[in-house]
Every structure is written in structure tokens, then in C-alpha cells.
Scaffold this active site. Structure first.
Site, PDB file in Angstrom:
ATOM      1  N   PHE A 102      37.249   1.820 -41.328  1.00 18.40           N
ATOM      2  CA  PHE A 102      37.048   0.627 -41.188  1.00 18.40           C
ATOM      3  C   PHE A 102      36.401  -0.011 -39.764  1.00 18.40           C
ATOM      4  O   PHE A 102      37.245  -0.051 -39.109  1.00 18.40           O
ATOM      5  CB  PHE A 102      37.854  -0.232 -41.760  1.00 18.40           C
ATOM      6  CG  PHE A 102      37.632  -1.917 -41.894  1.00 18.40           C
ATOM      7  CD1 PHE A 102      36.593  -2.499 -42.480  1.00 18.40           C
ATOM      8  CD2 PHE A 102      38.782  -2.697 -41.265  1.00 18.40           C
ATOM      9  CE1 PHE A 102      36.289  -3.846 -42.433  1.00 18.40           C
ATOM     10  CE2 PHE A 102      38.436  -4.022 -41.130  1.00 18.40           C
ATOM     11  CZ  PHE A 102      37.241  -4.492 -41.699  1.00 18.40           C
ATOM     12  N   GLN A 168      36.472  -7.168 -51.013  1.00 17.37           N
ATOM     13  CA  GLN A 168      35.036  -6.971 -50.309  1.00 17.37           C
ATOM     14  C   GLN A 168      34.095  -6.269 -51.413  1.00 17.37           C
ATOM     15  O   GLN A 168      32.788  -6.461 -51.020  1.00 17.37           O
ATOM     16  CB  GLN A 168      35.346  -6.082 -49.236  1.00 17.37           C
ATOM     17  CG  GLN A 168      36.318  -6.647 -48.224  1.00 17.37           C
ATOM     18  CD  GLN A 168      37.584  -5.980 -48.160  1.00 17.37           C
ATOM     19  OE1 GLN A 168      37.983  -5.773 -49.436  1.00 17.37           O
ATOM     20  NE2 GLN A 168      38.166  -5.577 -47.225  1.00 17.37           N
ATOM     21  N   ASP A 252      46.159  -8.541 -47.578  1.00 20.24           N
ATOM     22  CA  ASP A 252      46.781  -7.690 -48.406  1.00 20.24           C
ATOM     23  C   ASP A 252      48.239  -7.593 -48.240  1.00 20.24           C
ATOM     24  O   ASP A 252      49.100  -7.449 -49.264  1.00 20.24           O
ATOM     25  CB  ASP A 252      46.338  -6.280 -47.513  1.00 20.24           C
ATOM     26  CG  ASP A 252      44.928  -5.805 -47.475  1.00 20.24           C
ATOM     27  OD1 ASP A 252      44.317  -6.242 -48.637  1.00 20.24           O
ATOM     28  OD2 ASP A 252      44.748  -5.069 -46.818  1.00 20.24           O
TER      29      ASP A 252
END
Length: 312
Positions: A102, A168, A252
Site C-alpha cells: 500500500f 476500499q 481497522d
């Protein structure tokens, strides 16, 4: 209650841009964007939705089972997670591939521009809930879209209570794939932007989701979260951070706190409040797993904002 966490495992490359992205986006030239942002710093961190969620669960006293795929470069990461209290026995290392990565730049207003390299995450469909034994609660967080649909099908077939968290992947998944995940989930959770994408792609409104789900939870950043059930609508405030460092992994951490609350037998409101406290710890640190606290410290901070945490 045994908790299984599915989703991406990734390395996060976190960069800081000392300005505002929006100042460089020209409306009259949006049909052809060519931008390069000179960043002040870059940090490589352990990340991915699934380990971030599992890490918070471990901090709060659980030992979740992480079910995901990683690349040949996962060895040190596995050792770190095990030492933190996460069961990685269901993580498969895929030969010839790197762990997903990421790449994220954050500006001074906490706006983010990111890219995601799939890597070993593309092989997540090789794993199955049929191989992990008894499960009390599972979360299907952003992962390979096909694997997410597969896991939802398996959970329904096996009678596993699961949380659908498309995150996402709302941008990547088709309307049919999103429906497959949402219909039959015990809880559907996403942020306000993602829920609008889900609604547009699937045609599902709040009432449609609640025909089969116990709750729809919509997170709204600094504005907290909303728990929507067939009978009630509860707003849970965000916990004010002592400092703001990096928003990566905040959602998260919220999910990990929420799941720990549910596993302890708390109601949705208390569980979401636990999620809010967990989220602010992540916001105060760089990356999704660089913070730590004891249960006593966590309980004290919870009490500052919501009163004493009920004993279970």
C-alpha cells in the site's frame, strides 16, 4: 468466542506531503491529470486490513485467527504478529510473489492519495472457512473480490455469523459482488462514502440491508459512527485524539474494538464505543500497528469518555 479475521496483508509505505492536494487539482484540467508530489518523509510499516484488525483484537485480550495470503517476504511479519498475540497458522505464504503493498501519501489536511499492489492477495481464494474449524464471529474485510464473495458464501452455508466490510473494494467490486457479501451478513460496516458507493452499485437502501442484517454501521471519521438497526439509530461520537499523526489503520482499529466488544457480549452501542477508543489510539501513531496499551489503560480512557466499561 473464536474470531476469524480475513482481508489483505500488506506492507504500508506511508508518505507525508507538506501541503494540500486540492490546491493542485485544476477543475478545468481534470480530464488529463499529471501530478507528482514531493514528500517530506516515508515510513515502511506492517499493514493490511486483516492484521490491523487482528492486532487491535490482540491488544484487547483476544487471540484472533488471521486467515489470509502473504508473499515470500512475510517471515518477519509473521513473527511480529505471533509475538503480539495473533494466531497466524491460517496464513498461507505464496511462492514467487511479494506481499501486497500500500503506497499512501497524506497531506496536511489528512487527505490521502494511494495505490495498492495486489501481490499474494490475489491468491486469497485458495483459503476456505471449511478448513478452520468452529468460528464464533468472522469479518470479511477488503481482500481479493472473488475471495470476499467466496467467504461470504461459505459463512452463510456454514452458519457463521460474519461482518461484511467491503471498504476500499467498494470501488472495485461490482454491484452483484457487493450484494453477495451484504445479503446474509450479521453486520455490514463501511464509511459514509463507501456506503454511498455500495448503495449506488447495488440499489440497496438501509431497509434492504436490514432485512437480513442485525445492523448497518456507517463510520464518519471525526464525526463518529452511526449504528442502524431495524428498531433504532444510535450515534456514537469519535474520541478526541491527544494528537493527530496518521489516519492509516484507524478504521481497522475501530473494527477490532467493535468485534472485541461483541465477543465479550456487549451491545452494539458499547461495542462501537470500544471501537471509537481503539480508533483514536491508531490515529495518534504512524501506521496501524505502532501503538500499544494495556487493558487497564484502555478501560481508563474508555471511562473518560463513556463512563465505566461494563464488566462481562
Amino acid at each position: 468466542m473464536r474470531i476469524v479475521v480475513t482481508g489483505s496483508i500488506a506492507y504500508d509505505y506511508l508518505m507525508s506531503f507538506p501541503g494540500a492536494f486540492t490546491e493542485h487539482l485544476l477543475p478545468e484540467h481534470m480530464h488529463r491529470v499529471s501530478l507528482s508530489f514531493l514528500v517530506d518523509s516515508m515510513d515502511k510499516r506492517r499493514g493490511g486490513c486483516a492484521p490491523n484488525i487482528a492486532y487491535t483484537l490482540a491488544l484487547l485480550g483476544d487471540r484472533p485467527l488471521l486467515m489470509a495470503t502473504a508473499g515470500e517476504d512475510f517471515g518477519e511479519y509473521r513473527q511480529w504478529l505471533e509475538s503480539a498475540g495473533v494466531d497466524t497458522s491460517a496464513v498461507k505464504q505464496v511462492g514467487g510473489k511479494f506481499t501486497a503493498s500500500f503506497f499512501c501519501s497524506t497531506d496536511q489536511h489528512n487527505n490521502q492519495i494511494a495505490s495498492f499492489y495486489t501481490g499474494a492477495m490475489a491468491d486469497a481464494g485458495q483459503l476456505s472457512f471449511r478448513e478452520v474449524g468452529e468460528v464464533g464471529l468472522a469479518i470479511i474485510s477488503p481482500n481479493d473480490p472473488g475471495a470476499m464473495v467466496q467467504y461470504a458464501d461459505e459463512c452463510r452455508a456454514l452458519g457463521i455469523r460474519y461482518i461484511f466490510d467491503p471498504g476500499q473494494q467498494c470501488a472495485r467490486m461490482s454491484g452483484d459482488e457487493l450484494k453477495e457479501g451484504a445479503i446474509g451478513a450479521a453486520i455490514v460496516i463501511c464509511n459514509d462514502y463507501e456506503f454511498e458507493l455500495l448503495r449506488q452499485k447495488t440499489g440497496l437502501e438501509e431497509g434492504d440491508i436490514l432485512k437480513t442484517a442485525e445492523a448497518l454501521i456507517v463510520t464518519r471519521g471525526e464525526n463518529g459512527s452511526t449504528i442502524i438497526t431495524a428498531k433504532d439509530r444510535i450515534d456514537v461520537p469519535a474520541v478526541a485524539p491527544r494528537r493527530i499523526v496518521d489516519p492509516t489503520g484507524v478504521g481497522d482499529a475501530y473494527r477490532g474494538g467493535l468485534m472485541r466488544g461483541l465477543a465479550l457480549g456487549h451491545d452494539f452501542k458499547t461495542s462501537a464505543q470500544i471501537g471509537s477508543v481503539a480508533a483514536t489510539y491508531a490515529l495518534e501513531h504512524l501506521g496501524g500497528q505502532s501503538h500499544a496499551y494495556t487493558w487497564q489503560e484502555f478501560s481508563a480512557r474508555y471511562a473518560e469518555h463513556f463512563g465505566p466499561l461494563p464488566v462481562r
